[in-house]
Design a protein around this motif. Structure first.
Motif, PDB file in Angstrom:
ATOM      1  N   ALA A 287      78.566  80.837 -36.111  1.00 16.17           N
ATOM      2  CA  ALA A 287      77.697  80.511 -37.245  1.00 16.17           C
ATOM      3  C   ALA A 287      78.171  81.248 -38.506  1.00 16.17           C
ATOM      4  O   ALA A 287      78.229  80.661 -39.594  1.00 16.17           O
TER       5      ALA A 287
ATOM      6  N   ARG B 251      81.093  79.635 -40.038  1.00 13.38           N
ATOM      7  CA  ARG B 251      80.713  78.464 -40.849  1.00 13.38           C
ATOM      8  C   ARG B 251      80.208  78.906 -42.226  1.00 13.38           C
ATOM      9  O   ARG B 251      80.502  78.278 -43.241  1.00 13.38           O
TER      10      ARG B 251
ATOM     11  N   ASP C 197      68.792  75.278 -40.513  1.00 15.37           N
ATOM     12  CA  ASP C 197      69.434  74.493 -39.457  1.00 15.37           C
ATOM     13  C   ASP C 197      68.878  73.076 -39.339  1.00 15.37           C
ATOM     14  O   ASP C 197      68.961  72.453 -38.299  1.00 15.37           O
TER      15      ASP C 197
ATOM     16  N   ARG D  29      74.710  73.655 -40.358  1.00 12.38           N
ATOM     17  CA  ARG D  29      75.448  72.950 -39.304  1.00 12.38           C
ATOM     18  C   ARG D  29      75.919  71.595 -39.772  1.00 12.38           C
ATOM     19  O   ARG D  29      76.634  70.893 -39.065  1.00 12.38           O
TER      20      ARG D  29
END
Ligand code: ASP
Ligand code: MG
Length: 457
Positions: free
Chosen positions: A16, A19, A229, A287
């Protein structure tokens, strides 16, 4: 400059955080300041440690702390590789040793004060911001850690400290602006601050959004991005209606109405400092970063759509209070609401007639006791398994005939209470919980079948 805030799930592990670095890199030309939450669930665990220590459970508290230490070490070494990990290992060690010392101290004095609670709760952001800074540097981003406790100055109202804006703004200018001027990416932990005397505080649960708004407002950001998210806010719960659409733009007031109904993406009250300065806030998905998310602005752009969203809140209890004594009496409502207040029970929706009052409360165990107290004043009935359905939209204000359209679409449904508040941006009504799927999908079909493409995706 812009502010990018990454919530717990956006920094939950090495993948995560990787990202997050990639997302931030795309925004470098806009001079981002990055605000990070603790790793997902970390604040809950820290509070569990504090509670355990306060109850004298030394082993339990230290074991939880060890688990947290290992999680952070593993995340950091996955992100940094062994060589670079060695560089921040000592810093993380120092933080976790300090945490253990605090926990032992709490056990020793046998008391957990709000002041110590805040100190312990803040470790999540203290270490996540360190790890994110190191990970960014390792990926060639010019990151600089800013200790939020040096910038966000608050009062000493522990666990819900209130920022002192003047002092905070001048410290933000002194600390963060020069970094931006040198092309660096300042990284700050959300949620934490300190008093003028340097005592650690927190801004309350979910406080990282608040930090983002404070920083954005203090530094006159062009926009604030809240990375989470999900793909922003939706017209309704996709579990209730498969045709739910993404809301592209929504006003601050509309978003605030939806917050109560569990649109738990963010708590709009925390965005107030940004909204007051007309800084747009975007809710985005780490995401799925290509998605445009939802834009929250002080005033919504003109649209042809009447509603922005339909929300439903289940597990509601309706309390009906009938007293002929109320006819032309004064002070009666006061005495009724006093009963709820005495039981620390929040009343949400209210309808009154000359001799009756109906209110809704979130179902709670104290309802029987409340009813008993109310019974001394009036005839009382209560019934659970109800739900509030709420339609939100600023155009309700200016469009005639809306209520008729809403209620004729569900004319076969039994409605227990209706309320259209003074803000005139929502219509709410109470139905049986069992009717929620039918009512929501029918209203969604009725009002969102054809929509303004400027406002909905
Ligand atoms: N970590 C804090 C919490 O869980 C603050 C935040 O993430 O917004 O409440
Ligand atoms: Mg949050």
């Amino acid at each position: 400059m812009i502010v990018m805030k990454f919530g717990g799930t956006s920094v939950q592990d090495a993948e995560a955080i990787d990202r997050v670095a990639a997302i931030t890199r795309e925004r470098l030309p806009e001079n981002p300041v990055v605000v990070v939450s603790a790793l997902a669930k970390m604040t809950d665990q820290l509070l569990a440690m504090a509670t355990a220590a306060g109850a004298g459970n030394r082993e339990q508290a230290l074991e939880l702390s060890l688990g947290a230490r290992e999680r952070h070490f593993n995340t950091a070494s996955d992100l940094l590789g062994t060589g670079r990990f060695a560089q921040i290992h000592a810093e993380l060690e120092e933080e976790f040793n300090a945490l253990d010392e605090l926990l032992r101290g709490v056990v020793a004095v046998g008391e957990l004060t709000p002041r110590t609670t805040d100190n312990i709760a803040g470790f999540g952001e203290r270490v996540s911001s360190r790890i994110v800074t190191a990970a960014f540097s390792c990926r060639g981003l010019n990151a600089s850690l800013v200790d939020s406790r040096q910038c966000i100055v608050t009062d000493a109202n522990f666990t819900r400290a209130v920022p002192q804006f003047e002092e905070t703004n001048s410290r933000l200018s002194e600390t963060v602006k020069p970094l931006l001027a040198h092309g660096r990416v300042p990284i700050m932990g959300g949620f934490i601050g300190s008093t003028r005397d340097g005592v650690s505080t927190t801004l309350g649960r979910g406080g990282s959004d608040f930090t983002a708004a404070i920083v954005g407002a203090g530094l006159d950001a062009e926009r604030i991005e809240i990375w989470t998210d999900v793909d922003g806010m939706l017209t309704t719960d996709p579990n209730l209606c498969r045709n739910a659409r993404r809301i592209k733009t929504i006003s601050f007031e509309e978003a605030a109405e939806l917050a109560y109904f569990g649109a738990k993406v963010l708590h709009p009250a925390t965005l107030l400092p940004a909204i007051q300065k007309n800084i747009p806030v975007l809710v985005l998905n780490s995401r799925n970063p290509k998605n445009e998310g939802t834009r929250i602005t002080a005033t919504a752009p003109k649209s042809k759509s009447i509603f922005k969203a339909i929300a439903a809140k289940k597990r509601i209890t309706v309390v009906d209070i009938v007293a002929t004594r109320m006819l032309m009496a004064h002070g009666f409502l006061k005495s009724i609401f006093e009963v709820f207040a005495n039981h620390r029970c929040a009343v949400d929706m209210v309808s009154t007639s000359e001799v009756s009052v109906s209110v809704t409360v979130d179902s709670s165990e104290s309802i029987a006791a409340i009813a008993a107290d109310l019974g001394k004043l009036a005839d009382v009935k209560y019934e659970g398994r109800k739900a509030i359905v709420c339609l939100v939209g600023e155009n309700i204000r200016s469009t005639p005939g809306i209520a008729a359209k809403v209620f004729s679409a569900i004319s076969d449904v039994n409605i227990h209470m209706i309320s259209q508040g003074a803000s005139e941006i929502n219509i709410s009504f109470v139905i049986d919980e069992a009717d929620v799927p039918k009512v929501v999908s029918r209203l969604h079909d009725c009002f969102f079948a054809e929509v303004d493409p400027e406002v909905f995706a």
